[in-house]
Design a protein around this motif. Structure first.
Motif, PDB file in Angstrom:
ATOM      1  N   GLU A 167     131.794  37.213  68.065  1.00  0.00           N
ATOM      2  CA  GLU A 167     131.401  36.104  68.230  1.00  0.00           C
ATOM      3  C   GLU A 167     132.215  35.318  67.613  1.00  0.00           C
ATOM      4  O   GLU A 167     132.506  34.961  66.491  1.00  0.00           O
ATOM      5  CB  GLU A 167     129.764  35.695  67.589  1.00  0.00           C
ATOM      6  CG  GLU A 167     129.570  34.256  67.802  1.00  0.00           C
ATOM      7  CD  GLU A 167     127.989  34.094  67.309  1.00  0.00           C
ATOM      8  OE1 GLU A 167     127.648  32.758  67.332  1.00  0.00           O
ATOM      9  OE2 GLU A 167     127.291  34.863  66.768  1.00  0.00           O
ATOM     10  N   PHE A 218     131.517  36.542  72.374  1.00  0.00           N
ATOM     11  CA  PHE A 218     130.196  35.898  72.588  1.00  0.00           C
ATOM     12  C   PHE A 218     130.775  34.318  72.315  1.00  0.00           C
ATOM     13  O   PHE A 218     131.478  34.211  71.426  1.00  0.00           O
ATOM     14  CB  PHE A 218     129.324  36.409  71.680  1.00  0.00           C
ATOM     15  CG  PHE A 218     128.499  37.464  71.928  1.00  0.00           C
ATOM     16  CD1 PHE A 218     127.493  37.659  72.393  1.00  0.00           C
ATOM     17  CD2 PHE A 218     129.385  38.682  71.967  1.00  0.00           C
ATOM     18  CE1 PHE A 218     126.819  38.816  72.853  1.00  0.00           C
ATOM     19  CE2 PHE A 218     128.939  39.917  72.231  1.00  0.00           C
ATOM     20  CZ  PHE A 218     127.647  39.937  72.591  1.00  0.00           C
ATOM     21  N   ASN A 220     129.313  30.173  72.193  1.00  0.00           N
ATOM     22  CA  ASN A 220     128.179  29.402  72.090  1.00  0.00           C
ATOM     23  C   ASN A 220     127.829  28.227  72.982  1.00  0.00           C
ATOM     24  O   ASN A 220     128.958  27.712  73.491  1.00  0.00           O
ATOM     25  CB  ASN A 220     127.894  29.078  70.754  1.00  0.00           C
ATOM     26  CG  ASN A 220     127.682  29.995  69.733  1.00  0.00           C
ATOM     27  OD1 ASN A 220     126.633  30.867  69.693  1.00  0.00           O
ATOM     28  ND2 ASN A 220     128.408  30.684  68.837  1.00  0.00           N
ATOM     29  N   GLU A 250     125.867  32.343  75.138  1.00  0.00           N
ATOM     30  CA  GLU A 250     124.819  32.254  74.540  1.00  0.00           C
ATOM     31  C   GLU A 250     124.167  30.942  74.637  1.00  0.00           C
ATOM     32  O   GLU A 250     124.851  29.972  74.265  1.00  0.00           O
ATOM     33  CB  GLU A 250     125.165  32.385  72.903  1.00  0.00           C
ATOM     34  CG  GLU A 250     125.551  33.697  72.414  1.00  0.00           C
ATOM     35  CD  GLU A 250     125.745  33.999  71.167  1.00  0.00           C
ATOM     36  OE1 GLU A 250     124.812  33.385  70.423  1.00  0.00           O
ATOM     37  OE2 GLU A 250     126.618  34.860  70.547  1.00  0.00           O
ATOM     38  N   HIS A 252     121.955  28.170  73.424  1.00  0.00           N
ATOM     39  CA  HIS A 252     121.449  27.778  72.007  1.00  0.00           C
ATOM     40  C   HIS A 252     119.904  27.683  71.892  1.00  0.00           C
ATOM     41  O   HIS A 252     119.261  27.459  72.934  1.00  0.00           O
ATOM     42  CB  HIS A 252     121.900  26.460  71.665  1.00  0.00           C
ATOM     43  CG  HIS A 252     121.940  25.779  70.377  1.00  0.00           C
ATOM     44  ND1 HIS A 252     120.716  25.278  69.911  1.00  0.00           N
ATOM     45  CD2 HIS A 252     122.811  25.997  69.331  1.00  0.00           C
ATOM     46  CE1 HIS A 252     120.910  24.925  68.794  1.00  0.00           C
ATOM     47  NE2 HIS A 252     122.105  25.275  68.072  1.00  0.00           N
ATOM     48  N   GLU A 253     119.179  28.142  70.861  1.00  0.00           N
ATOM     49  CA  GLU A 253     117.886  28.007  70.598  1.00  0.00           C
ATOM     50  C   GLU A 253     117.161  26.683  70.780  1.00  0.00           C
ATOM     51  O   GLU A 253     116.099  26.550  71.062  1.00  0.00           O
ATOM     52  CB  GLU A 253     117.486  28.388  69.281  1.00  0.00           C
ATOM     53  CG  GLU A 253     117.917  27.499  68.063  1.00  0.00           C
ATOM     54  CD  GLU A 253     119.184  27.660  67.703  1.00  0.00           C
ATOM     55  OE1 GLU A 253     119.941  28.161  68.249  1.00  0.00           O
ATOM     56  OE2 GLU A 253     119.622  26.973  66.500  1.00  0.00           O
ATOM     57  N   ALA A 277     123.162  35.679  76.964  1.00  0.00           N
ATOM     58  CA  ALA A 277     122.595  35.755  75.933  1.00  0.00           C
ATOM     59  C   ALA A 277     121.451  34.867  75.473  1.00  0.00           C
ATOM     60  O   ALA A 277     121.784  33.576  75.544  1.00  0.00           O
ATOM     61  CB  ALA A 277     123.591  36.335  74.702  1.00  0.00           C
ATOM     62  N   ASP A 279     120.096  33.092  72.387  1.00  0.00           N
ATOM     63  CA  ASP A 279     120.379  33.159  70.898  1.00  0.00           C
ATOM     64  C   ASP A 279     119.081  32.550  70.214  1.00  0.00           C
ATOM     65  O   ASP A 279     118.066  31.842  70.444  1.00  0.00           O
ATOM     66  CB  ASP A 279     121.397  32.151  70.873  1.00  0.00           C
ATOM     67  CG  ASP A 279     121.963  32.237  69.366  1.00  0.00           C
ATOM     68  OD1 ASP A 279     121.950  33.044  68.708  1.00  0.00           O
ATOM     69  OD2 ASP A 279     122.513  30.931  68.847  1.00  0.00           O
ATOM     70  N   ASP A 280     119.082  33.505  68.974  1.00  0.00           N
ATOM     71  CA  ASP A 280     117.756  33.014  67.967  1.00  0.00           C
ATOM     72  C   ASP A 280     116.512  33.103  68.638  1.00  0.00           C
ATOM     73  O   ASP A 280     115.694  32.411  68.412  1.00  0.00           O
ATOM     74  CB  ASP A 280     118.037  31.604  67.449  1.00  0.00           C
ATOM     75  CG  ASP A 280     119.221  31.829  66.207  1.00  0.00           C
ATOM     76  OD1 ASP A 280     119.489  32.690  66.163  1.00  0.00           O
ATOM     77  OD2 ASP A 280     119.562  30.418  65.952  1.00  0.00           O
ATOM     78  N   LYS A 300     119.295  37.971  71.356  1.00  0.00           N
ATOM     79  CA  LYS A 300     119.756  37.943  69.719  1.00  0.00           C
ATOM     80  C   LYS A 300     118.295  37.319  69.076  1.00  0.00           C
ATOM     81  O   LYS A 300     118.016  36.273  69.208  1.00  0.00           O
ATOM     82  CB  LYS A 300     120.850  36.941  69.812  1.00  0.00           C
ATOM     83  CG  LYS A 300     122.098  37.354  70.506  1.00  0.00           C
ATOM     84  CD  LYS A 300     123.268  36.757  70.191  1.00  0.00           C
ATOM     85  CE  LYS A 300     123.832  37.120  68.783  1.00  0.00           C
ATOM     86  NZ  LYS A 300     125.201  36.650  68.367  1.00  0.00           N
ATOM     87  N   ASP A 302     116.207  36.170  65.919  1.00  0.00           N
ATOM     88  CA  ASP A 302     116.454  34.822  64.948  1.00  0.00           C
ATOM     89  C   ASP A 302     116.452  35.780  63.507  1.00  0.00           C
ATOM     90  O   ASP A 302     115.679  36.536  63.262  1.00  0.00           O
ATOM     91  CB  ASP A 302     115.496  34.046  64.928  1.00  0.00           C
ATOM     92  CG  ASP A 302     115.554  32.809  64.001  1.00  0.00           C
ATOM     93  OD1 ASP A 302     116.644  32.210  63.932  1.00  0.00           O
ATOM     94  OD2 ASP A 302     114.672  32.844  63.010  1.00  0.00           O
ATOM     95  N   GLU A 337     120.107  39.255  64.240  1.00  0.00           N
ATOM     96  CA  GLU A 337     121.111  38.398  63.725  1.00  0.00           C
ATOM     97  C   GLU A 337     120.839  38.128  61.968  1.00  0.00           C
ATOM     98  O   GLU A 337     119.727  38.496  61.570  1.00  0.00           O
ATOM     99  CB  GLU A 337     121.066  36.972  64.386  1.00  0.00           C
ATOM    100  CG  GLU A 337     121.511  37.122  65.664  1.00  0.00           C
ATOM    101  CD  GLU A 337     121.581  35.572  66.108  1.00  0.00           C
ATOM    102  OE1 GLU A 337     122.662  35.048  66.497  1.00  0.00           O
ATOM    103  OE2 GLU A 337     120.518  35.078  66.309  1.00  0.00           O
TER     104      GLU A 337
END
Length: 382
Positions: A167, A218, A220, A250, A252-253, A277, A279-280, A300, A302, A337
């Motif tokens: 990443e 990876f 973001n 990825e 973002h959350e 993906a 994320d979180d 992924k 959290d 993660e």
């Protein structure tokens, strides 16, 4: 020409500029007290700046009906708003940064109904301004010079601890923006967070030359980015730049996305072989809905959720194990993660994760392409 739709609600308020009028001096606040407020090197102007890179008559602020407009007066070195050079009248908003030569000033809007409250506001602004100025200068330098280091964190296969992929992490040594928090705080204050996020992906791909060519990279996203309009076209260009490199985007959350949009995004990315993906996962309820309605290639989980697994009951652990099994049956690869201890590694193995990322395996590292032993040879990258 002034865009009427951008006029702020600024009645019963006064505009002020805060910053160091001379470089490396104590910041001060200057109220925009006239309808036509002129700025330059001449001593007879409303705001006189002594810097040699400021023109004699550099720019002016036009204050009318609560609206504040910045106009460049054919200056030699230009006038900038939030890092962008202006070529026409530009409506300013509270929190904007203007750059006159090498002087950075923040635009503030203060209500005039309560004079003591206004004075306290300006004093607070001056107290905090030095760090903000440093961050804005650093952000401008960071983006202009693309000064992001080749920092990557490995993602490991849990079973044998081999590296599955990397990443890219936003890191720099530029003063004022030397960590991701400072970078994106400064970028959001200047309205440049999308620009910074796109730069991170572009530089991440450039730096990936130091990684084994077959391992996934990876990248973001920022929650404010328009995925289909901006991110997908950029990822298409990045794919052309590294045709053999597996790429994973990825989400973002903080990006609350409808399942239909997620499916559309995944389909668009798959056209040029870029994976998706979440994320979180587990940081919010929105992720559950997305997981059920629009599965991705990677999930992924959290870091806080992974830490909590060490404290749950056997029944709860069994429930989580069934969730992981269901995700894998849908074809997604599961990633834990923030795995920081060997105890957390053991828990991840017990519930059935595929991959792990965190200090227990390896820390983020600055990586460079290997140099050949013989200077006459050409470095061969894997």
């Amino acid at each position: 020409m002034i865009n009427e739709l951008e006029v702020p609600k600024a009645f019963n308020a006064t505009w002020a500029l805060t910053g160091s009028i001379e470089r490396d001096t104590t910041p001060q606040a200057v109220e925009v007290s006239k309808a036509r407020f002129q700025i330059g090197r001449r001593p007879d102007l409303d705001l006189s700046l002594t810097s040699r890179v400021v023109s004699s008559l550099h720019a002016e602020l036009i204050h009318n009906a609560g609206m504040l407009v910045l106009r460049d007066l054919n200056s030699t070195n230009g006038t900038y708003v939030n890092g962008n050079r202006i070529t026409r009248d530009t409506v300013l908003s509270e929190g904007d940064w203007i750059e006159i030569g090498d002087i950075h000033l923040r635009v503030d809007l203060v209500k005039t109904e309560d004079a003591p409250q206004r004075d306290r506001f300006l004093k607070t602004r001056l107290f905090n301004l030095k760090g903000e100025q440093e961050a804005q200068k650093g952000l401008h330098e960071l983006i202009a010079t693309r000064a992001l280091g080749p920092c990557f964190q490995p993602i490991h296969v849990l079973e044998d601890r081999d590296i599955h992929g990397y990443e890219f992490l936003a890191r720099s040594t530029v003063k004022g923006v030397d960590n991701p928090g400072k970078m994106f705080a400064a970028a959001e204050a200047a309205g440049r967070e999308i620009e910074l996020s796109m730069l991170c992906r572009e530089v991440g791909v450039d730096h990936s030359i130091c990684l084994p060519a077959k391992l996934p990279l990876f990248l973001n996203t920022h929650p404010h980015e328009p995925m289909l309009k901006s991110v997908v076209p950029q990822m298409r260009k990045l794919r052309d730049r590294v045709p053999r490199r597996p790429l994973v985007l990825e989400i973002h959350e903080g990006a609350i996305m409808e399942p239909g949009l997620v499916r559309e995004l995944r389909a668009a990315l798959s056209e040029f072989d870029v994976q998706l993906a979440f994320d979180d996962f587990g940081a919010g309820q929105a992720r559950i809905r997305e997981l059920i309605c629009a599965p991705s290639d990677y999930i992924k989980f959290d870091a806080a959720l992974i830490r909590d697994l060490q404290e749950v009951s056997g029944e709860q652990l069994q429930l989580f194990r069934s969730i992981i099994r269901g995700v894998k049956e849908e074809g997604a690869i599961t990633v834990a993660e923030g795995v920081e201890t060997e105890e957390m590694v053991d828990v991840c193995a017990e519930v059935g994760f595929d991959l792990v990322q965190g200090y227990a395996m390896s820390r983020p590292a600055i990586m460079y392409p290997a140099l050949p032993d013989n200077p006459n040879d050409t470095a061969t990258l894997p």
